[in-house]
Design an enzyme around this catalytic site. Structure first.
Site, short mmCIF file in Angstrom:
data_model
loop_
_atom_site.label_atom_id
_atom_site.label_comp_id
_atom_site.label_asym_id
_atom_site.label_seq_id
_atom_site.Cartn_x
_atom_site.Cartn_y
_atom_site.Cartn_z
N ALA A 63 -6.86 -1.99 -9.90
CA ALA A 63 -5.85 -2.97 -9.50
C ALA A 63 -4.70 -2.85 -10.49
CB ALA A 63 -6.45 -4.37 -9.53
N GLY A 108 -10.68 -1.39 -9.51
CA GLY A 108 -10.45 -1.51 -8.07
C GLY A 108 -10.60 -0.18 -7.34
N GLU A 111 -14.20 0.21 -6.85
CA GLU A 111 -14.59 -0.84 -5.89
C GLU A 111 -14.20 -0.47 -4.46
OE1 GLU A 111 -12.55 -3.76 -8.34
OE2 GLU A 111 -14.41 -4.89 -8.54
N GLU A 131 -13.19 -3.38 -16.55
CA GLU A 131 -12.52 -4.70 -16.59
C GLU A 131 -12.81 -5.52 -17.83
OE1 GLU A 131 -13.94 -3.39 -13.92
OE2 GLU A 131 -12.63 -3.69 -12.18
#
Ligand code: CAA
Length: 262
Positions: A63, A108, A111, A131
């Site tokens: 992200a 992300g 993910e 993260e």
């Protein structure tokens, strides 16, 4: 679309996340465009999707850290929901999605690959959930899908230590199905997608739904889900064509049954 490329080749479509300057990191605009792209897929013709990243360095490097850096708690939660909604759409998309992971798949990026049905990767791929090193938890499903895909213990180790793993280790722990030299990755994904696309489309869709839905419930409920989706295939043109071809005299059999999605 600024950040998504969408190409259709017969029954196979490829979605490319195209923000190479930021290693294809997912900001809100990328997520919105991905969402709109999925909504626009013509499910009457497309039978399998490939998801990949632009360039040879990165699939998706996570992200967007710049966008996240100033979020409040409520905005952080809303950003998590935004990603989760798109990833759930991908995960429950009616047709199979193959992630062709062509480099970094971090945060992300790991993910989104885990929201796809099948992951294959290039030999320079790197997976990880970094993260906690940024002061946050994985936020687009990483705590949930990694634990389900590998094992809770391995997922916890990777997430708590923020350790990135290379392609071979990802293969060893079952996160990816196969590793290819970079130049062979997309051809391999396309070959696999074509192999899926030539099967009976309603049956393939029902298999995806049976596996996905069945994994969420106990085995007694799961087999009932399968029974319904199995039954749903009968009386379709696909079922008649597939079984008809098997039962036909040798000289009338065809190698590839021309299934019509009905
Ligand atoms: N967000 C925003 N920008 C990113 C980015 C990200 N996740 N990852 C890379 N970029 C940008 C860099 O800022 C850089 O931009 P500039 O050229 O404008 O400076 C550009 O992409 C190239 O990156 P690097 O110079 O860092 O390239 P590198 O080869 O030295 O390193 C890398 C590559 C190891 C992938 C490194 O970029 C990196 O560590 N990226 C962040 C990976 C990460 O932590 N991802 C998780 C994000 S959090 C998350 O995803 C939360 C969630 O679960 C929802």
């Amino acid at each position: 679309m600024d950040f998504i490329l969408y190409e259709v080749d017969g029954a196979v479509a490829t979605i490319t996340i195209n923000r190479p300057k930021a290693l294809n990191a997912l900001n809100s605009q990328v997520l919105d465009e991905l969402d709109a792209t999925l909504d626009a897929v013509d499910l009457d013709t497309v039978r399998c999707l490939i998801l990949t990243g632009a360039g040879e360095k990165s699939f998706v490097a996570g992200a967007d850290i710049g966008e996240m850096s100033t979020l409040t708690k409520a905005e952080g939660e809303a950003f998590g929901k935004k990603g989760n909604d798109v990833f759930r759409k991908l995960e429950s998309f009616p047709i199979p999605v193959i992630a062709a992971v062509n480099g970094f798949a971090l945060g992300g990026g790991c993910e989104i690959s885990m929201s796809c049905d099948i992951r294959i990767c290039s030999d320079n791929a790197v997976f990880g959930q970094p993260e906690v090193g940024l002061g946050i938890t994985p936020g687009f499903g990483g705590t949930q899908r990694l634990a389900r895909l590998v094992s809770p213990g391995m997922a916890k180790q990777l997430i708590y230590t923020a350790r990135n793993i290379k392609a071979e280790e990802a293969y060893r722990i079952g996160l990816v199905n196969a590793v290819y030299p970079q130049e062979e990755l997309l051809p391999a994904a396309q070959k696999m997608a074509a192999g899926i696309a030539k099967q009976a489309p309603i049956a393939v869709r029902n298999c995806k739904k049976a596996i996905n839905d069945g994994l969420q419930v106990n085995i007694d409920e799961a087999v009932v889900i399968e029974e319904k989706l199995f039954g749903d295939c009968f009386e379709t043109e696909d079922q008649k064509a597939g079984m008809g071809n098997f039962l036909a005299p040798k000289e009338e059999k065809v190698k590839v049954v021309p299934f019509k999605n009905c």
